[in-house]
Design a protein around this motif. Structure first.
Motif, PDB file in Angstrom:
ATOM      1  N   VAL A  19     -11.464   1.626   7.184  1.00  0.00           N
ATOM      2  CA  VAL A  19     -11.287   0.283   6.625  1.00  0.00           C
ATOM      3  C   VAL A  19     -12.540  -0.556   6.760  1.00  0.00           C
ATOM      4  O   VAL A  19     -12.550  -1.741   6.426  1.00  0.00           O
ATOM      5  CB  VAL A  19     -10.111  -0.460   7.313  1.00  0.00           C
ATOM      6  N   HIS A  60      -2.296  -0.783   5.798  1.00  0.00           N
ATOM      7  CA  HIS A  60      -3.146  -1.588   4.921  1.00  0.00           C
ATOM      8  C   HIS A  60      -2.471  -2.861   4.430  1.00  0.00           C
ATOM      9  O   HIS A  60      -3.112  -3.900   4.284  1.00  0.00           O
ATOM     10  CB  HIS A  60      -3.627  -0.745   3.730  1.00  0.00           C
ATOM     11  N   ALA A  82      -5.560   9.127  -1.362  1.00  0.00           N
ATOM     12  CA  ALA A  82      -5.332   7.900  -2.139  1.00  0.00           C
ATOM     13  C   ALA A  82      -6.589   7.030  -2.040  1.00  0.00           C
ATOM     14  O   ALA A  82      -7.160   6.625  -3.043  1.00  0.00           O
ATOM     15  CB  ALA A  82      -4.111   7.156  -1.621  1.00  0.00           C
ATOM     16  N   TYR A  83      -7.017   6.709  -0.847  1.00  0.00           N
ATOM     17  CA  TYR A  83      -8.324   6.118  -0.565  1.00  0.00           C
ATOM     18  C   TYR A  83      -8.548   6.190   0.926  1.00  0.00           C
ATOM     19  O   TYR A  83      -7.586   6.228   1.696  1.00  0.00           O
ATOM     20  CB  TYR A  83      -8.479   4.676  -1.086  1.00  0.00           C
ATOM     21  N   ARG A 129      -2.632  11.157   2.462  1.00  0.00           N
ATOM     22  CA  ARG A 129      -2.851   9.714   2.463  1.00  0.00           C
ATOM     23  C   ARG A 129      -4.340   9.403   2.264  1.00  0.00           C
ATOM     24  O   ARG A 129      -4.703   8.484   1.522  1.00  0.00           O
ATOM     25  CB  ARG A 129      -2.315   9.120   3.773  1.00  0.00           C
ATOM     26  N   LYS A 165       3.544   9.213   7.410  1.00  0.00           N
ATOM     27  CA  LYS A 165       4.959   9.204   7.740  1.00  0.00           C
ATOM     28  C   LYS A 165       5.399  10.610   7.389  1.00  0.00           C
ATOM     29  O   LYS A 165       5.318  11.001   6.225  1.00  0.00           O
ATOM     30  CB  LYS A 165       5.638   8.164   6.848  1.00  0.00           C
ATOM     31  N   HIS A 200      -3.214   7.517   8.882  1.00  0.00           N
ATOM     32  CA  HIS A 200      -1.793   7.381   9.205  1.00  0.00           C
ATOM     33  C   HIS A 200      -0.945   8.204   8.269  1.00  0.00           C
ATOM     34  O   HIS A 200      -1.379   8.626   7.204  1.00  0.00           O
ATOM     35  CB  HIS A 200      -1.364   5.922   9.158  1.00  0.00           C
ATOM     36  N   CYS A 247       0.849  -1.191   0.000  1.00  0.00           N
ATOM     37  CA  CYS A 247       0.000   0.000   0.000  1.00  0.00           C
ATOM     38  C   CYS A 247       0.884   1.241   0.000  1.00  0.00           C
ATOM     39  O   CYS A 247       2.080   1.147   0.187  1.00  0.00           O
ATOM     40  CB  CYS A 247      -0.944  -0.009   1.206  1.00  0.00           C
ATOM     41  N   PRO A 248       0.295   2.431  -0.213  1.00  0.00           N
ATOM     42  CA  PRO A 248       1.119   3.638  -0.421  1.00  0.00           C
ATOM     43  C   PRO A 248       2.145   3.912   0.677  1.00  0.00           C
ATOM     44  O   PRO A 248       3.296   4.198   0.383  1.00  0.00           O
ATOM     45  CB  PRO A 248       0.084   4.764  -0.501  1.00  0.00           C
ATOM     46  N   THR A 249       1.762   3.857   1.942  1.00  0.00           N
ATOM     47  CA  THR A 249       2.738   4.177   2.985  1.00  0.00           C
ATOM     48  C   THR A 249       3.381   2.917   3.571  1.00  0.00           C
ATOM     49  O   THR A 249       4.388   2.997   4.248  1.00  0.00           O
ATOM     50  CB  THR A 249       2.088   4.951   4.152  1.00  0.00           C
ATOM     51  N   SER A 303      -2.080  -3.668  13.170  1.00  0.00           N
ATOM     52  CA  SER A 303      -2.960  -3.606  12.004  1.00  0.00           C
ATOM     53  C   SER A 303      -3.613  -4.960  11.764  1.00  0.00           C
ATOM     54  O   SER A 303      -4.809  -5.060  11.496  1.00  0.00           O
ATOM     55  CB  SER A 303      -2.144  -3.212  10.763  1.00  0.00           C
TER      56      SER A 303
END
Lengths: 99, 840
Positions: B745, A15, B740-741, B737, B755, B753, A9-11, B808
């Motif tokens: 969830v 996910h 993006a989507y 972030r 970084k 989240h 996933c992007p980061t 997660s």
């Protein structure tokens, strides 16, 4: 059925791991064997070996970004889904693979 | 025969106010005429005038000469030669921190909406202020001084003399009423300008030579110097032109009250003052209880006005330029001194944003104050005093306000500098007693005179030496100056009647020294008893451990002193034989050299074996990386610069004694300083990693209704816990972030989240929303719990990432989510998350 999968996933923070967890559970519940490689913030983990790939019937790529080392799966049946689909309804992803 | 000294100007920032005033001090005590000439631009100056010196616009590398002519030429030449070679190269203070140029960072999200009127400037003084704008009238030129009636040059000069006396009295009166030390310092700077020899001499020239009236002469000369400062090319000097104008106004007012402009700004209600510029005197005259903020069209972050605003906690934005013209009197404005923004007519969303900002800043401030007020202790409850190193009474006040638990080192040299004779016993007793009173039960450790040939003190007759640090200095000079030493010891003893005073001797190298010094104290005690002067007979007498020999005989020395304090700077320089001011060997000055750590351990263990208290008062104490080592050493006190007190306190609070002991043992066994440093960095990293989340980061039953508010609140939790430095950056990264989507969830949980650079410590924050928040979730359901994961961009910490990955996965477990959503307290949430991660 033997399934191999890669999640990303992007980061690479959350996910990737949620999708891996969901796919593993769903596949087992549906009676398949599965191994999921994660490509996240910590790099590649639970890496798929050549042996894993050779014995697999199908590859699931659940990623919002380009998957690394994709050429490993050349000539195989690849099912690509958005990573969020793997989280939202993993059973549908797995069931959609057919038998 | 005049003497001439040539030199190349050494300081990178040129001859600005500070080095100029030190050169003035060095030149001022001699009869001879002393002139500085800059060979680059052929500008000349009387070296006894700071203003004139600054006006030579001397830059680094300029060829300069000092011409000395007069009766005491040889002594003056010798003193100035020494000043130029020894003191001048060291007297540059760090240039003032100038905040980032305006317009560099993106606006906070809440201010990007349409119709929000934001102007950018320089964030000059922090905080958020909100009130109607008060536009200060622009001063439109002064009265026509040239055409005023004037008397003979003699009469005008007499008026001028009187005006200087009155202006001086007015400044001293203001200084006496100063609200804080910063105000006092600024008013002292104004006094120094007023007393500058060249200022008065040039004004007198105008009166006698040009037949100018006194007021006209003052204006002409001030304009001359102000123009030099404005055109100097240095922003800092240019901003000092305002101080000159304040002095000018004082003189003009004293000359003729009718001609002085009335530039005071009256505040009848709460207001944000908006002006082109504001002078320091104008600021001091403002009613700061009603002043909610300050907006200046011009200026940066280094003017005295801005420094005064910071000291008063008044939010200030400067350099907004033409934007001030678009404001109306009485228009509601927000001064955002954190980001350097001026917002006009704050509307609903902007108001809410700034209300939240104010809450967050208040929480941060209260937290900092609570930490400052708390006594320092390790996590296992061992008390370690964090005291302050000071050089003056004013600093004692600042230090105690900053949370210092006493004075660990009162340097007394400043009392002896820049004067013709030693301070009297009474003068010193007064200073020390005032410090003791301020500190109350806390201890004030006074270090006796520590001066050698590196500092010129005319009345001490200290010879210049090839190696002053190994020479005739500190206690070694006491036998030749018995009166000065007796006066200082008596002053300390007398002050002990008013508080918890201790005497500390510098440069002690043997037991002989200790015995001699105790003898001096005993003699003065006897004499005070005979005279019936009260003092504390149990006053602590200790030594500064800075000569390495003491480390080998601590068993003997500790028995005969009441306490020791390690002067780590000198101990290190003597132990390693490194003069750190010598650029060619400075790289060898390494506080983490294993030999040095073993020396520190020998001193601490030796002192403790005799039951003696041991402190440390060098720069090492303020090095946060070193704090675990100092805790491991078992120090009873750490004394640091005032600005480091609260950071050191928090660092100590994060240390557990047993772990720090192990760390010290291991550090002492390392082979190089680099190995020790690596060890300390690893230790700091594991300590920082320990807490990914705690109860402060959980907000249950939040009333936030929108995703915007919810994210701001979560980031706010991290900010007030000191885990996020720049909340705007972090919010932006989170939203990026989300684009993006959605991180909603499903299962009514969201995991926003990022970084980002603004994250100081990788962290998790949690909030629950009984009312639900629309998050654009994958399954379309509103979110009832959000778990924010903020990862530090550089060095995020492998362990943390692993924990977050495990978490997660765990969040995909229905039962786990159900128990999280059902948690009744923050503690329960933290416990659940921790156990989940540990189990995996």
């Amino acid at each position: 059925m033997n399934i191999v999968a890669v999640t990303a996933c992007p980061t690479g923070i959350a996910h990737t791991y949620m999708a891996a967890e969901r796919l593993e559970k769903a596949a087992r519940r549906l009676g398949h064997t599965i191994k999921v490689e994660t490509q996240g913030a910590m790099g590649i983990e639970n890496e798929l070996s050549a042996d894993d790939i050779a014995h697999a019937d199908v590859v699931i790529l659940a990623a919002g970004i380009a998957v690394r080392n994709r050429d490993r799966f050349e000539g195989m049946r690849i099912v690509e889904v958005p990573v969020q689909d793997a989280i939202k309804d993993p059973e549908r992803v797995v069931a959609g693979l057919g038998t | 025969m005049a003497k001439e000294l040539s030199f190349r100007f050494p300081l990178p920032h040129g001859l600005h106010a500070r080095p100029a005033s030190l050169l003035r001090d060095a030149a001022g005590s001699f009869q001879s005429a002393i002139t500085l000439t800059n060979r680059r631009n052929d500008l000349e100056a009387n070296a006894k005038s700071t203003l004139a010196l600054v006006a030579t616009l001397t830059r680094q590398g300029d060829e300069c000469t000092l011409l000395i002519a007069g009766g005491d030429e040889p002594a003056a030449a010798e003193a100035l030669r020494r000043f130029i070679s020894v003191e001048l190269p060291l007297c540059d203070d760090a240039p003032p921190a100038v905040p980032a140029a305006q317009g560099s960072s993106p606006l906070p999200r809440a201010l990007r909406g349409e119709g929000v009127r934001v102007h950018r400037g320089v964030a000059a003084s922090g905080g958020i202020g909100r009130a109607p704008a008060l536009l200060a009238a622009r001063w439109k030129g002064g009265p026509d001084l040239a055409n005023r009636e004037k008397g003979s040059p003699e009469a005008e000069f007499a008026k001028l003399e009187w005006a200087f006396v009155e202006a001086g009295a007015a400044l001293r009166a203001r200084r006496a009423a100063a609200a804080n030390n910063t105000e006092r310092a600024v008013l002292n700077a104004h006094l120094a300008i007023l007393e500058d020899v060249e200022l008065k001499a040039k004004i007198a020239d105008q009166i006698h030579g040009n037949r100018a009236g006194a007021g006209q002469a003052v204006a002409a000369v001030v304009e001359h110097f102000a123009a030099v400062l404005r055109d100097s090319g240095s922003a800092v000097l240019a901003e000092r032109a305002l101080d000159l104008c304040d002095v000018e106004q004082l003189l003009i007012r004293a000359l003729d009250p009718g001609t002085a402009r009335d530039d005071r700004i009256a505040l009848e209600r709460d207001a944000v003052v908006v002006a082109q510029t504001l002078s320091p005197a104008q600021f001091i005259a403002l009613d700061t209880t009603r002043l909610k903020g300050l907006v200046l069209a011009r200026g940066g972050a280094t003017s005295h006005t801005v420094i005064l605003a910071r000291a008063r906690g008044v939010p200030c934005v400067t350099g907004v330029g033409e934007a001030v013209r678009t404001l109306r009197d009485g228009q509601e404005v927000v001064v955002d001194g954190e980001r350097g923004l001026l917002v006009a007519d704050p509307s609903g969303a902007v108001s809410e944003f700034y209300d939240a900002e104010n809450d967050a800043l208040r929480t941060l401030r209260e937290r900092a104050e609570r930490t400052a007020a708390r006594d320092a202790a390790t996590s296992d409850g061992r008390r370690i005093e964090v005291a302050a190193n000071v050089s003056s009474l004013a600093e004692v006040q600042d230090a105690l306000a900053a949370g210092a638990e006493g004075v660990g080192l009162f340097r007394t040299e400043l009392l002896f500098m820049d004067r013709a004779e030693a301070p009297s016993e009474d003068e010193q007793a007064e200073v020390f007693a005032a410090a003791a009173r301020l500190a109350g039960a806390r201890s004030v450790i006074i270090r006796t005179l520590d001066i050698g040939g590196d500092k010129p003190i005319p009345y001490l007759d200290l010879p210049e030496e090839r190696n002053p640090f190994l020479g005739f200095r500190a206690i070694r000079t006491y036998a030749e100056n018995p009166d000065i030493v007796a006066a200082q010891i008596r002053a300390c003893l007398r002050a002990s009647a008013f508080g918890n005073v201790k005497i500390m001797f510098p440069m002690v190298s043997s037991l002989d020294d200790v015995r001699t010094l105790r003898g001096l104290v005993a003699a003065q005690m006897e004499s005070l008893v005979a005279a019936g002067v009260p003092f504390d007979r149990d006053i602590g007498v200790g030594v500064m451990v800075e000569v390495p020999s003491l480390a080998f005989v601590m068993d003997q020395v500790a028995r005969e002193v009441d306490f020791c304090s390690i002067g780590s700077n000198d101990l290190l320089q003597y132990l390693l034989a490194v003069d750190r001011d010598n650029q060619r060997v400075a790289h060898l000055y390494k506080p983490f050299e294993p030999a040095f750590l073993r020396a520190l351990a020998a001193v601490c263990d030796g002192a403790h074996a005799c039951g003696r208290w041991v402190g440390l008062c060098g720069e090492l104490g303020g090095d946060l990386l070193a704090v675990p080592l100092l805790v491991g050493l078992g120090l009873d006190e750490i004394s640091v610069g005032c600005a480091r007190v609260s950071a050191v306190k928090s660092a100590i609070a994060g240390c557990a004694t047993p772990k720090c002991r192990q760390l010290l043992e291991s550090a002492m066994r390392q082979e190089t300083a680099a190995d020790v440093e690596a060890l300390l960095r690893a230790f700091a990293a594991t300590r920082a990693e320990r807490s990914l989340l705690d109860e402060d980061l959980v907000r249950l039953r939040s009333s936030r209704r929108t995703k915007d508010e919810a994210i701001r609140e979560l980031v706010g939790l991290l900010r007030t816990a000191g885990r996020v430095g720049d909340p705007d950056l972090v919010e932006d990264a989170i939203w990026q972030r989300e684009e993006a989507y959605s991180t909603g969830v499903g299962f009514s949980v969201a995991i926003p989240h990022c970084k980002a650079d603004g994250v100081l410590a990788t962290s998790i924050a949690v909030a629950s929303y009984p009312g639900g928040v629309e998050w654009g979730s994958l399954d379309g359901s509103p979110v009832t719990m959000a778990i924010l994961i903020a990862v530090r961009a550089s060095d995020p910490g492998e362990t943390h990432l692993r924990t977050i990955a495990a978490l997660s996965r765990k969040l995909m477990d229905d039962a786990f989510r159900a128990s999280l959503l059902a948690a009744a307290s923050a503690a329960e949430v933290v416990a659940l998350l921790r156990s989940a991660v540990e189990a995996s």
